[in-house]
Motif scaffolding. Structure first.
Motif, mmCIF file in Angstrom:
data_model
loop_
_atom_site.group_PDB
_atom_site.id
_atom_site.type_symbol
_atom_site.label_atom_id
_atom_site.label_comp_id
_atom_site.label_asym_id
_atom_site.label_seq_id
_atom_site.Cartn_x
_atom_site.Cartn_y
_atom_site.Cartn_z
ATOM 1 N N MET A 28 3.780 -9.951 -14.507
ATOM 2 C CA MET A 28 3.213 -10.626 -13.336
ATOM 3 C C MET A 28 3.619 -9.884 -12.063
ATOM 4 O O MET A 28 2.772 -9.646 -11.183
ATOM 5 C CB MET A 28 3.680 -12.078 -13.286
ATOM 6 C CG MET A 28 3.015 -12.967 -14.315
ATOM 7 S SD MET A 28 3.769 -14.604 -14.472
ATOM 8 C CE MET A 28 3.594 -15.227 -12.801
ATOM 9 N N ASN A 29 4.886 -9.509 -11.964
ATOM 10 C CA ASN A 29 5.348 -8.751 -10.795
ATOM 11 C C ASN A 29 4.668 -7.389 -10.710
ATOM 12 O O ASN A 29 4.309 -6.930 -9.621
ATOM 13 C CB ASN A 29 6.869 -8.595 -10.823
ATOM 14 C CG ASN A 29 7.573 -9.897 -10.523
ATOM 15 O OD1 ASN A 29 7.072 -10.730 -9.780
ATOM 16 N ND2 ASN A 29 8.739 -10.077 -11.108
ATOM 17 N N PHE A 30 4.480 -6.744 -11.854
ATOM 18 C CA PHE A 30 3.761 -5.474 -11.910
ATOM 19 C C PHE A 30 2.350 -5.630 -11.341
ATOM 20 O O PHE A 30 1.894 -4.805 -10.538
ATOM 21 C CB PHE A 30 3.718 -5.000 -13.371
ATOM 22 C CG PHE A 30 2.818 -3.828 -13.629
ATOM 23 C CD1 PHE A 30 3.239 -2.532 -13.359
ATOM 24 C CD2 PHE A 30 1.552 -4.015 -14.162
ATOM 25 C CE1 PHE A 30 2.401 -1.447 -13.614
ATOM 26 C CE2 PHE A 30 0.715 -2.939 -14.419
ATOM 27 C CZ PHE A 30 1.146 -1.651 -14.141
ATOM 28 N N CYS A 31 1.677 -6.708 -11.736
ATOM 29 C CA CYS A 31 0.314 -6.956 -11.250
ATOM 30 C C CYS A 31 0.301 -7.197 -9.746
ATOM 31 O O CYS A 31 -0.567 -6.671 -9.044
ATOM 32 C CB CYS A 31 -0.303 -8.129 -11.988
ATOM 33 S SG CYS A 31 -0.698 -7.776 -13.719
ATOM 34 N N LEU A 32 1.249 -7.973 -9.249
ATOM 35 C CA LEU A 32 1.329 -8.216 -7.799
ATOM 36 C C LEU A 32 1.565 -6.914 -7.036
ATOM 37 O O LEU A 32 0.940 -6.674 -6.004
ATOM 38 C CB LEU A 32 2.462 -9.191 -7.481
ATOM 39 C CG LEU A 32 2.148 -10.664 -7.567
ATOM 40 C CD1 LEU A 32 3.390 -11.479 -7.228
ATOM 41 C CD2 LEU A 32 1.003 -11.046 -6.651
ATOM 42 N N CYS A 33 2.475 -6.104 -7.543
ATOM 43 C CA CYS A 33 2.773 -4.832 -6.870
ATOM 44 C C CYS A 33 1.572 -3.897 -6.881
ATOM 45 O O CYS A 33 1.287 -3.232 -5.883
ATOM 46 C CB CYS A 33 3.986 -4.162 -7.513
ATOM 47 S SG CYS A 33 5.537 -5.008 -7.169
ATOM 48 N N ASN A 34 0.863 -3.843 -8.005
ATOM 49 C CA ASN A 34 -0.330 -2.997 -8.062
ATOM 50 C C ASN A 34 -1.431 -3.518 -7.153
ATOM 51 O O ASN A 34 -2.129 -2.728 -6.509
ATOM 52 C CB ASN A 34 -0.833 -2.861 -9.495
ATOM 53 C CG ASN A 34 -0.158 -1.730 -10.215
ATOM 54 O OD1 ASN A 34 0.038 -0.662 -9.662
ATOM 55 N ND2 ASN A 34 0.227 -1.971 -11.442
ATOM 56 N N ALA A 35 -1.595 -4.833 -7.089
ATOM 57 C CA ALA A 35 -2.592 -5.407 -6.181
ATOM 58 C C ALA A 35 -2.277 -4.991 -4.746
ATOM 59 O O ALA A 35 -3.167 -4.583 -3.993
ATOM 60 C CB ALA A 35 -2.621 -6.922 -6.305
ATOM 61 N N HIS A 36 -1.008 -5.065 -4.386
ATOM 62 C CA HIS A 36 -0.596 -4.664 -3.030
ATOM 63 C C HIS A 36 -0.849 -3.173 -2.806
ATOM 64 O O HIS A 36 -1.399 -2.787 -1.774
ATOM 65 C CB HIS A 36 0.887 -4.976 -2.816
ATOM 66 C CG HIS A 36 1.398 -4.454 -1.523
ATOM 67 N ND1 HIS A 36 1.171 -5.085 -0.322
ATOM 68 C CD2 HIS A 36 2.089 -3.325 -1.233
ATOM 69 C CE1 HIS A 36 1.719 -4.378 0.642
ATOM 70 N NE2 HIS A 36 2.279 -3.305 0.122
ATOM 71 N N LYS A 37 -0.449 -2.349 -3.760
ATOM 72 C CA LYS A 37 -0.614 -0.898 -3.634
ATOM 73 C C LYS A 37 -2.076 -0.522 -3.386
ATOM 74 O O LYS A 37 -2.380 0.253 -2.472
ATOM 75 C CB LYS A 37 -0.115 -0.195 -4.897
ATOM 76 C CG LYS A 37 -0.383 1.313 -4.900
ATOM 77 C CD LYS A 37 0.005 1.953 -6.211
ATOM 78 C CE LYS A 37 -0.994 1.649 -7.288
ATOM 79 N NZ LYS A 37 -0.751 2.389 -8.541
ATOM 80 N N TYR A 38 -2.975 -1.073 -4.195
ATOM 81 C CA TYR A 38 -4.379 -0.706 -4.059
ATOM 82 C C TYR A 38 -4.989 -1.224 -2.757
ATOM 83 O O TYR A 38 -5.821 -0.543 -2.153
ATOM 84 C CB TYR A 38 -5.182 -1.166 -5.268
ATOM 85 C CG TYR A 38 -4.942 -0.281 -6.480
ATOM 86 C CD1 TYR A 38 -5.318 1.057 -6.462
ATOM 87 C CD2 TYR A 38 -4.328 -0.766 -7.625
ATOM 88 C CE1 TYR A 38 -5.096 1.886 -7.548
ATOM 89 C CE2 TYR A 38 -4.103 0.048 -8.725
ATOM 90 C CZ TYR A 38 -4.485 1.374 -8.673
ATOM 91 O OH TYR A 38 -4.269 2.194 -9.749
#
Length: 70
Positions: A28-38
């Motif tokens: 879940m944290n990985f997904c949040l971080c990737n959403a932010h990055k993109y």
């Protein structure tokens, strides 16, 4: 843009394997971080494609959050 799922030597999606290896909270944290990055880089790099990737990761985060009873 459509994410193409490539199955290598496993019938399991990579993100599902990540859940088994690292746990749902980590993914879940990985997904949040990737959403932010993109979202962060969209204006300077890949524009609409990055916004779509960000949306995909945010939707995956929400799906996992619901599965996790949060």
């Amino acid at each position: 843009l459509e994410f193409r799922r490539v199955l290598f030597r496993s019938a399991m999606e990579c993100i599902d394997e990540m859940i088994l290896l690292y746990g749902i909270d980590a993914v879940m944290n990985f997904c949040l971080c990737n959403a932010h990055k993109y979202r962060y880089r969209a204006a300077h790099k890949n524009g609409e494609d990055d916004l779509k990737k960000s949306d995909w990761y945010m939707n995956k985060y929400k799906e996992l959050k619901e599965q996790n009873g949060q």
